[in-house]
Design a protein around this motif. Structure first.
Motif, PDB file in Angstrom:
ATOM      1  N   LEU A 197       0.843  -1.196   0.000  1.00 20.23           N
ATOM      2  CA  LEU A 197       0.000   0.000   0.000  1.00 20.23           C
ATOM      3  C   LEU A 197       0.881   1.249   0.000  1.00 20.23           C
ATOM      4  N   LEU A 198       0.252   2.399  -0.243  1.00 17.04           N
ATOM      5  CA  LEU A 198       0.986   3.657  -0.179  1.00 17.04           C
ATOM      6  C   LEU A 198       1.453   3.921   1.242  1.00 17.04           C
ATOM      7  N   GLU A 199       2.391   4.862   1.385  1.00 19.87           N
ATOM      8  CA  GLU A 199       2.929   5.211   2.695  1.00 19.87           C
ATOM      9  C   GLU A 199       1.838   5.826   3.575  1.00 19.87           C
ATOM     10  N   ARG A 205      -3.782   6.139   1.584  1.00 15.99           N
ATOM     11  CA  ARG A 205      -3.502   5.139   2.612  1.00 15.99           C
ATOM     12  C   ARG A 205      -4.360   5.387   3.847  1.00 15.99           C
ATOM     13  N   ARG A 206      -4.522   6.644   4.219  1.00 20.73           N
ATOM     14  CA  ARG A 206      -5.353   6.939   5.394  1.00 20.73           C
ATOM     15  C   ARG A 206      -6.797   6.514   5.151  1.00 20.73           C
ATOM     16  N   ARG A 210      -8.679   3.591   7.279  1.00 20.63           N
ATOM     17  CA  ARG A 210      -9.949   3.872   7.971  1.00 20.63           C
ATOM     18  C   ARG A 210     -11.006   2.840   7.589  1.00 20.63           C
ATOM     19  N   ILE A 211     -11.020   2.430   6.310  1.00 17.03           N
ATOM     20  CA  ILE A 211     -11.989   1.415   5.878  1.00 17.03           C
ATOM     21  C   ILE A 211     -11.729   0.098   6.604  1.00 17.03           C
ATOM     22  N   PHE A 212     -10.464  -0.308   6.640  1.00 20.59           N
ATOM     23  CA  PHE A 212     -10.125  -1.549   7.356  1.00 20.59           C
ATOM     24  C   PHE A 212     -10.478  -1.442   8.837  1.00 20.59           C
ATOM     25  N   ALA A 213     -10.132  -0.300   9.459  1.00 25.81           N
ATOM     26  CA  ALA A 213     -10.382  -0.126  10.894  1.00 25.81           C
ATOM     27  C   ALA A 213     -11.874  -0.156  11.209  1.00 25.81           C
ATOM     28  N   SER A 223       4.654  -4.203   2.317  1.00 28.11           N
ATOM     29  CA  SER A 223       5.522  -3.122   1.842  1.00 28.11           C
ATOM     30  C   SER A 223       4.705  -1.852   1.683  1.00 28.11           C
ATOM     31  N   GLU A 224       5.415  -0.707   1.733  1.00 25.59           N
ATOM     32  CA  GLU A 224       4.797   0.607   1.562  1.00 25.59           C
ATOM     33  C   GLU A 224       5.583   1.382   0.515  1.00 25.59           C
ATOM     34  N   THR A 225       4.888   2.103  -0.335  1.00 26.12           N
ATOM     35  CA  THR A 225       5.527   2.821  -1.435  1.00 26.12           C
ATOM     36  C   THR A 225       5.009   4.248  -1.501  1.00 26.12           C
TER      37      THR A 225
END
Length: 298
Positions: A197-199, A205-206, A210-213, A223-225
């Motif tokens: 996912l993005l950083e 990413r935020r 939030r959707i996952f949370a 990894s983060e990009t």
């Protein structure tokens, strides 16, 4: 008399807050850049920069001068474009700040702008929503393609563009055992996959976090990009899955060896808009871009 070049150098220093970076951005050596700033201080009879072993910020007088410098530079740019417009031309440079999720859509806008006005040079800079907000108000970009809720309505014109939706791009083998006839994938199922996912500081990413949370999920982030390209390459290689805006996938097409699945349960959307400063008169390049958006969105 103060030269416009000196004002541009000072604006670059205020933006980068670093002499070496500002000098590089301005195409100068650092000693020459520093000398121009020092000569400007001598000419005005005030200290503009707080100096120590490194750049420590601007003085109060320096911040006031930067505000006036940016206004003068904006007016000079507007004058050049108005003179060209009086000859029946739309010309000049348009700097467009774009959040990573909207790059494909922004490219289509720029392509249409070129078709209508071939003498406009468009420069697309991929930036976070926060940087777009900052640079729009300091005059270093002319327009932004960003999340609708990242700026308030004060002093800006907002043109809605589209609703951002999300899809999972996964190595085909990683999702090969899905039930027959299943067209999408839930966020809970996606959370169990190794993801790129993005950083965390990026708004996309935020949004995903939030959707996952909200679902009580803790995804397995491998990894983060800072952009989508690396995640797409890794998905094609078979090591991770990634979550992309549907508009980006539609523009690029499906990557060989991957499967694209709409994310469901829930199916959230985020509005993307173009934002420009509500200034009068508007730059002719900005007026041209607004007109392209009005025609494209209809």
């Amino acid at each position: 008399m103060i030269e416009l070049k000196d004002l541009r150098l000072l604006s670059a220093l205020a933006r980068h807050r670093h002499f070496a970076k500002a000098a590089q951005d301005s195409g100068m050596s650092q000693p020459a850049f520093s000398m121009r700033i020092r000569n400007l201080e001598d000419r005005l009879g005030v200290s503009i920069v707080r100096r120590g072993n490194r750049f420590q910020g601007l003085t109060e007088e320096g911040m006031m001068i930067v505000r006036r410098a940016r206004s003068i530079l904006d007016d000079a740019k507007a004058l050049e474009q108005e003179v060209a417009a009086a000859r029946g031309e739309v010309t000049g440079t348009l700097v467009l700040g774009v959040v990573p999720t909207a790059t494909a859509y922004a490219a289509q806008l720029v392509d249409r702008l070129h078709l209508a006005h071939r003498r406009v040079l468009a420069r697309v800079e991929v930036l976070s929503s926060l940087v777009i907000q900052q640079r729009l108000f300091d005059g270093t970009i002319d327009a932004g393609v960003t999340y609708h809720d990242s700026l308030g309505p004060d002093q800006v014109s907002i043109q809605p563009l589209y609703e951002e939706t999300y899809v999972l791009v996964a190595p085909a083998a990683m999702v090969a055992e899905r039930p027959a006839g299943a067209e999408g994938i839930t966020w809970a199922e996606a959370a169990d996959l190794p993801l790129s996912l993005l950083e965390p500081q990026m708004q996309n990413r935020r949004i995903l976090d939030r959707i996952f949370a909200d679902q009580g999920l803790r995804p397995e982030v491998r990894s983060e990009t800072s952009g989508f390209m690396a995640a797409m390459v890794m998905a094609r290689a078979g090591s991770v899955a990634t979550i992309l805006p549907q508009a980006l996938v539609e523009a690029l097409g499906t990557l060989d060896g991957t499967t694209v699945l709409p994310l469901t349960d829930p199916a959230p959307t985020k509005p993307i808009a173009m934002v420009t400063l509500d200034r009068q008169p508007a730059l002719t390049t900005v007026q041209a871009l607004r007109a392209v958006v009005d025609e494209f969105v209809q």
